[in-house]
Design a protein around this motif. Structure first.
Motif, PDB file in Angstrom:
ATOM      1  N   LYS A 118      -3.210   8.491  -6.206  1.00  0.00           N
ATOM      2  CA  LYS A 118      -4.339   7.740  -6.798  1.00  0.00           C
ATOM      3  C   LYS A 118      -4.646   6.488  -6.309  1.00  0.00           C
ATOM      4  O   LYS A 118      -5.922   6.180  -6.243  1.00  0.00           O
ATOM      5  CB  LYS A 118      -4.559   8.208  -8.208  1.00  0.00           C
ATOM      6  N   ALA A 119      -3.608   5.691  -6.605  1.00  0.00           N
ATOM      7  CA  ALA A 119      -3.911   4.227  -6.177  1.00  0.00           C
ATOM      8  C   ALA A 119      -4.359   3.814  -4.770  1.00  0.00           C
ATOM      9  O   ALA A 119      -5.422   3.092  -4.785  1.00  0.00           O
ATOM     10  CB  ALA A 119      -2.466   3.654  -6.769  1.00  0.00           C
ATOM     11  N   ILE A 120      -3.948   4.492  -3.852  1.00  0.00           N
ATOM     12  CA  ILE A 120      -4.266   4.319  -2.504  1.00  0.00           C
ATOM     13  C   ILE A 120      -5.643   4.878  -2.385  1.00  0.00           C
ATOM     14  O   ILE A 120      -6.238   4.221  -1.680  1.00  0.00           O
ATOM     15  CB  ILE A 120      -3.262   5.144  -1.666  1.00  0.00           C
ATOM     16  N   HIS A 121      -5.910   6.033  -2.941  1.00  0.00           N
ATOM     17  CA  HIS A 121      -7.374   6.607  -2.638  1.00  0.00           C
ATOM     18  C   HIS A 121      -8.264   5.632  -3.176  1.00  0.00           C
ATOM     19  O   HIS A 121      -9.296   4.994  -2.480  1.00  0.00           O
ATOM     20  CB  HIS A 121      -7.239   7.900  -3.498  1.00  0.00           C
ATOM     21  N   GLU A 122      -8.007   5.015  -4.517  1.00  0.00           N
ATOM     22  CA  GLU A 122      -9.163   3.968  -5.056  1.00  0.00           C
ATOM     23  C   GLU A 122      -9.218   2.665  -4.304  1.00  0.00           C
ATOM     24  O   GLU A 122     -10.173   2.304  -3.755  1.00  0.00           O
ATOM     25  CB  GLU A 122      -8.658   3.862  -6.664  1.00  0.00           C
ATOM     26  N   TRP A 123      -7.928   2.298  -3.997  1.00  0.00           N
ATOM     27  CA  TRP A 123      -7.963   0.898  -3.082  1.00  0.00           C
ATOM     28  C   TRP A 123      -8.399   1.148  -1.822  1.00  0.00           C
ATOM     29  O   TRP A 123      -9.463   0.345  -1.468  1.00  0.00           O
ATOM     30  CB  TRP A 123      -6.225   0.576  -2.903  1.00  0.00           C
ATOM     31  N   LYS A 331      -3.067  -2.300  -7.442  1.00  0.00           N
ATOM     32  CA  LYS A 331      -3.536  -0.957  -7.788  1.00  0.00           C
ATOM     33  C   LYS A 331      -2.162  -0.176  -7.936  1.00  0.00           C
ATOM     34  O   LYS A 331      -2.242   0.961  -8.662  1.00  0.00           O
ATOM     35  CB  LYS A 331      -4.363  -0.486  -6.757  1.00  0.00           C
ATOM     36  N   LEU A 332      -1.176  -0.516  -7.040  1.00  0.00           N
ATOM     37  CA  LEU A 332       0.211   0.433  -7.329  1.00  0.00           C
ATOM     38  C   LEU A 332       0.783   0.008  -8.485  1.00  0.00           C
ATOM     39  O   LEU A 332       1.065   0.988  -9.316  1.00  0.00           O
ATOM     40  CB  LEU A 332       0.873   0.080  -6.033  1.00  0.00           C
ATOM     41  N   GLU A 333       0.609  -1.184  -9.089  1.00  0.00           N
ATOM     42  CA  GLU A 333       1.097  -1.492 -10.114  1.00  0.00           C
ATOM     43  C   GLU A 333       0.465  -1.134 -11.311  1.00  0.00           C
ATOM     44  O   GLU A 333       0.892  -0.526 -12.452  1.00  0.00           O
ATOM     45  CB  GLU A 333       1.186  -3.147 -10.467  1.00  0.00           C
TER      46      GLU A 333
END
Length: 339
Positions: A118-123, A331-333
């Motif tokens: 999810k984080a990678i997608h948004e970023w 975003k990962l955090e």
């Protein structure tokens, strides 16, 4: 009602009016893995089934697995050029082509692959997709559970890679192997067992499930138990194929091209990876080694040049590398996915 096959870019797009409200279409989806392993059975297949169900039969997806329509490194261009409508892509198979996305390849960054997806997608949709993948529609992004280094003999610190031939997961991992004094052996995943059995490679960076998916337990029975890296795959769609859909069908696709779907697809793969790891742990023929804190620090220090090289590559394309990397880490955090 007549069903229309959407493929081959604008030629067939002209045959499918975007204003058609009850449009029935067939989309060709290609990937390069065997149809029986977890990325397909727990990822691609359920996603395609959900699209078809949500469209109430208007959208049919034909799946072509195992490189039937093209080699693994060609899958991005297959979608871009309209050879297929949808393709499952490993951007790491084309070194240097997607420099921003390559931040996902940096080792020791991600510990939770589900929230990480999810984080990678948004970023990436904010910082990279329009710059690097603007000629396709990005649908979802999903890594496997953090992969490991699998070897024929014990390796717990970075000095243990020196002199060994290693099949890396992607271009960044290949560079890491080189920095450590090893020799990268770059072959697609389905060809790894042959490389190991012939002695071309002596080690591999792979997800846990791949030990069984590709029958590698006898070839590399020693495992470094740490979240070494991820390889995040991307489902992309030909733009003309998407543009040729009715508004009704576009809405179905859009609903399946979200961070939530990235997480859902990643969850299935994570589940199978963890089950495989548990099975390996219970197998007396397999050896697990956990690095010490000092060894973890040594791995991180050895990987530091990769980040600097990544920054140089992004800056060379006009990107603000520091801001992009800071956003990725943040975003990962935010999602609790950082290692």
């Amino acid at each position: 009602m007549k069903r229309t096959t959407v493929a081959l870019g604008a030629i067939l797009t002209a045959m499918v009016p975007a204003t058609l409200t009850a449009q029935e279409v067939t989309l060709r989806l290609s990937h390069w893995i065997p149809p029986t392993i977890s990325p397909a059975t727990k990822g691609v297949d359920p996603w395609a089934a959900s699209v078809m169900e949500a469209s109430e039969g208007r959208i049919e997806i034909q799946i072509f697995p195992a490189q039937q329509l093209g080699r693994a490194p060609d899958h991005y261009d297959m979608a871009k050029d309209g050879i297929v409508d949808l393709s499952w892509v490993n951007p790491g198979y084309t070194a240097g082509r997607f420099p921003i996305y390559a931040a996902t390849e940096l080792p020791f960054m991600v510990e939770d692959s589900i929230e990480g997806a999810k984080a990678i997608h948004e970023w990436y949709m904010e910082y990279g997709a329009e710059q690097e993948m603007s000629d396709v529609k990005v649908c979802f992004i999903h890594p496997h559970a953090p992969g490991a280094l699998h070897t024929q003999e014990t390796v717990t610190g970075p000095d243990g890679v020196s002199g060994k031939n290693v099949r890396p997961a992607h271009a960044t991992m290949a560079r890491f192997v080189s920095l450590l004094g090893g020799g990268p052996v770059q072959v697609p995943a389905p060809e790894v067992r042959e490389a190991l059995s012939k002695g071309t490679a002596e080690a591999v960076t792979f997800p846990w499930g791949s030990m069984y998916d590709f029958n590698l337990t006898e070839e590399v029975p020693v495992h470094l138990d740490m979240p070494f890296y991820i390889s995040a795959q991307v489902m992309v769609m030909n733009k003309a194929s998407y543009d040729g859909l009715s508004d009704e069908n576009k809405a179905v696709i859009d609903d399946h091209c979200t961070p939530e779907w990235s997480g859902r697809v990643a969850a299935g793969w994570h589940e199978d990876d963890m089950a495989a790891k548990d099975k390996l742990l219970a197998d007396d023929s397999q050896t697990f080694n956990t690095p010490s804190e000092d060894e973890v620090a040594a791995w991180r220090e050895a990987a530091a040049p990769l980040t600097e090289e990544w920054k140089e590559a992004v800056s060379a394309k006009g990107g603000d590398a520091d801001a992009i990397l800071d956003a990725y880490k943040a975003k990962l955090e935010e999602y609790g996915a950082a290692y």
